[in-house]
Design a protein around this motif. Structure first.
Motif, PDB file in Angstrom:
ATOM      1  N   THR A 201       4.685   2.702   2.281  1.00 25.31           N
ATOM      2  CA  THR A 201       3.573   2.414   3.201  1.00 25.31           C
ATOM      3  C   THR A 201       2.894   1.099   2.851  1.00 25.31           C
ATOM      4  O   THR A 201       2.468   0.352   3.739  1.00 25.31           O
ATOM      5  N   SER A 202       2.791   0.782   1.559  1.00 21.72           N
ATOM      6  CA  SER A 202       2.188  -0.492   1.165  1.00 21.72           C
ATOM      7  C   SER A 202       3.101  -1.662   1.515  1.00 21.72           C
ATOM      8  O   SER A 202       2.639  -2.710   1.965  1.00 21.72           O
ATOM      9  N   LEU A 203       4.411  -1.490   1.323  1.00 18.41           N
ATOM     10  CA  LEU A 203       5.349  -2.529   1.718  1.00 18.41           C
ATOM     11  C   LEU A 203       5.307  -2.746   3.225  1.00 18.41           C
ATOM     12  O   LEU A 203       5.382  -3.885   3.706  1.00 18.41           O
ATOM     13  N   PHE A 204       5.177  -1.665   3.970  1.00 17.19           N
ATOM     14  CA  PHE A 204       5.121  -1.758   5.424  1.00 17.19           C
ATOM     15  C   PHE A 204       3.886  -2.538   5.871  1.00 17.19           C
ATOM     16  O   PHE A 204       3.970  -3.448   6.702  1.00 17.19           O
ATOM     17  N   GLN A 205       2.741  -2.186   5.302  1.00 14.66           N
ATOM     18  CA  GLN A 205       1.525  -2.920   5.634  1.00 14.66           C
ATOM     19  C   GLN A 205       1.647  -4.394   5.249  1.00 14.66           C
ATOM     20  O   GLN A 205       1.239  -5.292   6.000  1.00 14.66           O
TER      21      GLN A 205
ATOM     22  N   GLY B  24     -11.056 -14.665  -0.438  1.00 12.27           N
ATOM     23  CA  GLY B  24     -10.835 -15.113  -1.815  1.00 12.27           C
ATOM     24  C   GLY B  24     -11.413 -14.159  -2.837  1.00 12.27           C
ATOM     25  O   GLY B  24     -10.785 -13.881  -3.874  1.00 12.27           O
ATOM     26  N   VAL B  25     -12.599 -13.630  -2.560  1.00 15.19           N
ATOM     27  CA  VAL B  25     -13.240 -12.695  -3.490  1.00 15.19           C
ATOM     28  C   VAL B  25     -12.378 -11.440  -3.666  1.00 15.19           C
ATOM     29  O   VAL B  25     -12.319 -10.862  -4.750  1.00 15.19           O
ATOM     30  N   ALA B  26     -11.694 -11.028  -2.587  1.00 14.46           N
ATOM     31  CA  ALA B  26     -10.909  -9.783  -2.627  1.00 14.46           C
ATOM     32  C   ALA B  26      -9.580  -9.924  -3.364  1.00 14.46           C
ATOM     33  O   ALA B  26      -8.911  -8.921  -3.611  1.00 14.46           O
TER      34      ALA B  26
ATOM     35  N   ILE C 278      -7.837  -1.227   1.190  1.00 16.63           N
ATOM     36  CA  ILE C 278      -8.714  -0.077   1.415  1.00 16.63           C
ATOM     37  C   ILE C 278      -7.944   1.041   2.105  1.00 16.63           C
ATOM     38  O   ILE C 278      -8.050   2.216   1.744  1.00 16.63           O
ATOM     39  N   LEU C 279      -7.137   0.661   3.101  1.00 14.81           N
ATOM     40  CA  LEU C 279      -6.356   1.657   3.830  1.00 14.81           C
ATOM     41  C   LEU C 279      -5.355   2.345   2.898  1.00 14.81           C
ATOM     42  O   LEU C 279      -5.186   3.568   2.957  1.00 14.81           O
ATOM     43  N   ALA C 280      -4.712   1.566   2.037  1.00 13.93           N
ATOM     44  CA  ALA C 280      -3.758   2.148   1.092  1.00 13.93           C
ATOM     45  C   ALA C 280      -4.455   3.124   0.147  1.00 13.93           C
ATOM     46  O   ALA C 280      -3.927   4.200  -0.162  1.00 13.93           O
ATOM     47  N   ARG C 281      -5.651   2.774  -0.293  1.00 15.65           N
ATOM     48  CA  ARG C 281      -6.384   3.625  -1.223  1.00 15.65           C
ATOM     49  C   ARG C 281      -6.849   4.911  -0.556  1.00 15.65           C
ATOM     50  O   ARG C 281      -6.862   5.980  -1.159  1.00 15.65           O
ATOM     51  N   GLN C 282      -7.215   4.822   0.715  1.00 16.51           N
ATOM     52  CA  GLN C 282      -7.762   5.984   1.417  1.00 16.51           C
ATOM     53  C   GLN C 282      -6.687   6.926   1.943  1.00 16.51           C
ATOM     54  O   GLN C 282      -6.917   8.127   2.054  1.00 16.51           O
ATOM     55  N   LEU C 283      -5.513   6.385   2.271  1.00 14.23           N
ATOM     56  CA  LEU C 283      -4.505   7.192   2.954  1.00 14.23           C
ATOM     57  C   LEU C 283      -3.277   7.494   2.096  1.00 14.23           C
ATOM     58  O   LEU C 283      -2.238   7.897   2.617  1.00 14.23           O
ATOM     59  N   GLY C 284      -3.390   7.295   0.779  1.00 15.81           N
ATOM     60  CA  GLY C 284      -2.320   7.721  -0.101  1.00 15.81           C
ATOM     61  C   GLY C 284      -1.233   6.699  -0.365  1.00 15.81           C
ATOM     62  O   GLY C 284      -0.149   7.057  -0.830  1.00 15.81           O
ATOM     63  N   GLY C 285      -1.501   5.424  -0.070  1.00 16.76           N
ATOM     64  CA  GLY C 285      -0.524   4.387  -0.367  1.00 16.76           C
ATOM     65  C   GLY C 285      -0.622   3.925  -1.814  1.00 16.76           C
ATOM     66  O   GLY C 285      -1.437   4.425  -2.588  1.00 16.76           O
ATOM     67  N   ASP C 286       0.227   2.965  -2.177  1.00 18.05           N
ATOM     68  CA  ASP C 286       0.207   2.382  -3.517  1.00 18.05           C
ATOM     69  C   ASP C 286      -0.778   1.219  -3.492  1.00 18.05           C
ATOM     70  O   ASP C 286      -0.423   0.095  -3.112  1.00 18.05           O
TER      71      ASP C 286
END
Length: 305
Positions: A95-99, A208-210, A269-277
């Motif tokens: 899922t992270s690679l896809f994003q 940049g901060v992120a 954020i999406l990866a952290r909330q929805l179970g991604g790496d």
């Protein structure tokens, strides 16, 4: 088209300024998370409304632009899903690679289009955002569902967040105001435009901060696959489709710009909330943003040449 390096250089400097401020932890506290919320929920939507509500969108080849951008996205989404077992050891990683392969950084895209082509570029960019943001968000949520990384409760929250996405709502509002002929009457136009002008410079600094340089120590094969797709293969396909579709130079450059952009910082954020790496996502965001400082000018010079 103005000199590509001269147009994009200041944008990258703002991103690097943000990276420096993040490294120095200045300003401290929760300043940056709160600023990101302000940009995402108010300033950037104001810019989209101001652009779409008053622009002459009839001059934008919306059908051909949609065919080029969305066609390439859907093709690559299917290909990535078919190759998922070869690219990633588990669903969370995929899922992270896809994003990382299909999402794009909206702030850099709109700022780059405006820097390259002024108001016409900003208009085409706003139309591109209206076309791509809903489709990409749906594709990413479907990817999380198919990969089995989220439960039913997370699914409901994801769909609700999709419906309330401020960028989607801003695009719909701007288009409705434009088509109705109402536009932005009276002082509202100047007010919304002033708000919108703050979105891009602040958004670039926030990008940049992120960034998370420490995440770059990961050397997963999938990182290079996602980077290759996002920064090389997808732009090549979009540029080819743009030439086949006969897009005008402004629309062609904006389509190519959006295809070659680094992935969005919100993907973390999406990866952290929805179970991604999430750590892999941080590595992709950081690596692509840094690499794009080299690849974006090269692609735009190729298109202009």
């Amino acid at each position: 088209m103005t000199d590509v390096a001269g147009a994009l250089g200041p944008l990258f400097l703002l991103i690097l300024l943000g990276a420096l401020l993040g490294r120095l932890k200045q300003p401290g506290g929760d300043f940056w998370p709160q600023l990101e919320r302000l940009i995402y929920y108010l300033l950037f939507p104001a810019m989209l409304v101001a652009t779409l509500a008053t622009a002459n969108v009839s001059q934008v080849p919306i059908g051909r632009l949609a065919a080029v951008l969305l066609g390439a996205l859907l093709i690559f989404s299917v290909v990535l899903w078919r190759l998922r077992h070869r690219l990633a050891p588990d669903g969370a990683t995929f899922t992270s690679l896809f994003q990382g392969a299909i999402r794009f950084n909206t702030y850099v895209g709109v700022a780059g289009a405006a820097a390259l082509h002024g108001a016409p570029g900003a208009t085409v960019a706003a139309v591109a955002v209206a076309l791509m943001v809903p489709v990409i968000n749906v594709l990413c949520v479907l990817c999380f569902i198919a990969a089995g990384t989220l439960g039913s409760s997370s699914l409901g929250k994801s769909l609700a967040a999709l419906v309330r996405n401020p960028l989607i709502l801003a695009c719909l509002a701007g288009i409705a105001l434009n088509l109705s002929g109402v536009g932005l009457p009276g002082w509202s136009q100047a007010t919304v435009e002033l708000l919108g002008r703050a979105a891009l410079p602040l958004g670039l600094v926030a990008v940049g901060v992120a960034l998370r340089p420490q995440a770059l120590i990961r050397h997963d094969r999938g990182i290079w696959v996602a980077n290759l797709v996002k920064l090389v293969v997808l732009p090549a396909m979009v540029l080819t489709l743009a030439w086949v579709a006969g897009l005008d130079p402004v629309s062609r450059d904006v389509a190519l710009l959006f295809a070659a952009l680094p992935t969005a910082t919100s993907a973390y954020i999406l990866a952290r909330q929805l179970g991604g790496d999430s750590e892999l996502m941080a590595a992709l965001i950081t690596g692509q943003t840094l690499l794009a400082m080299l690849t974006l000018p090269l692609w735009l010079r190729l298109a202009g040449g």
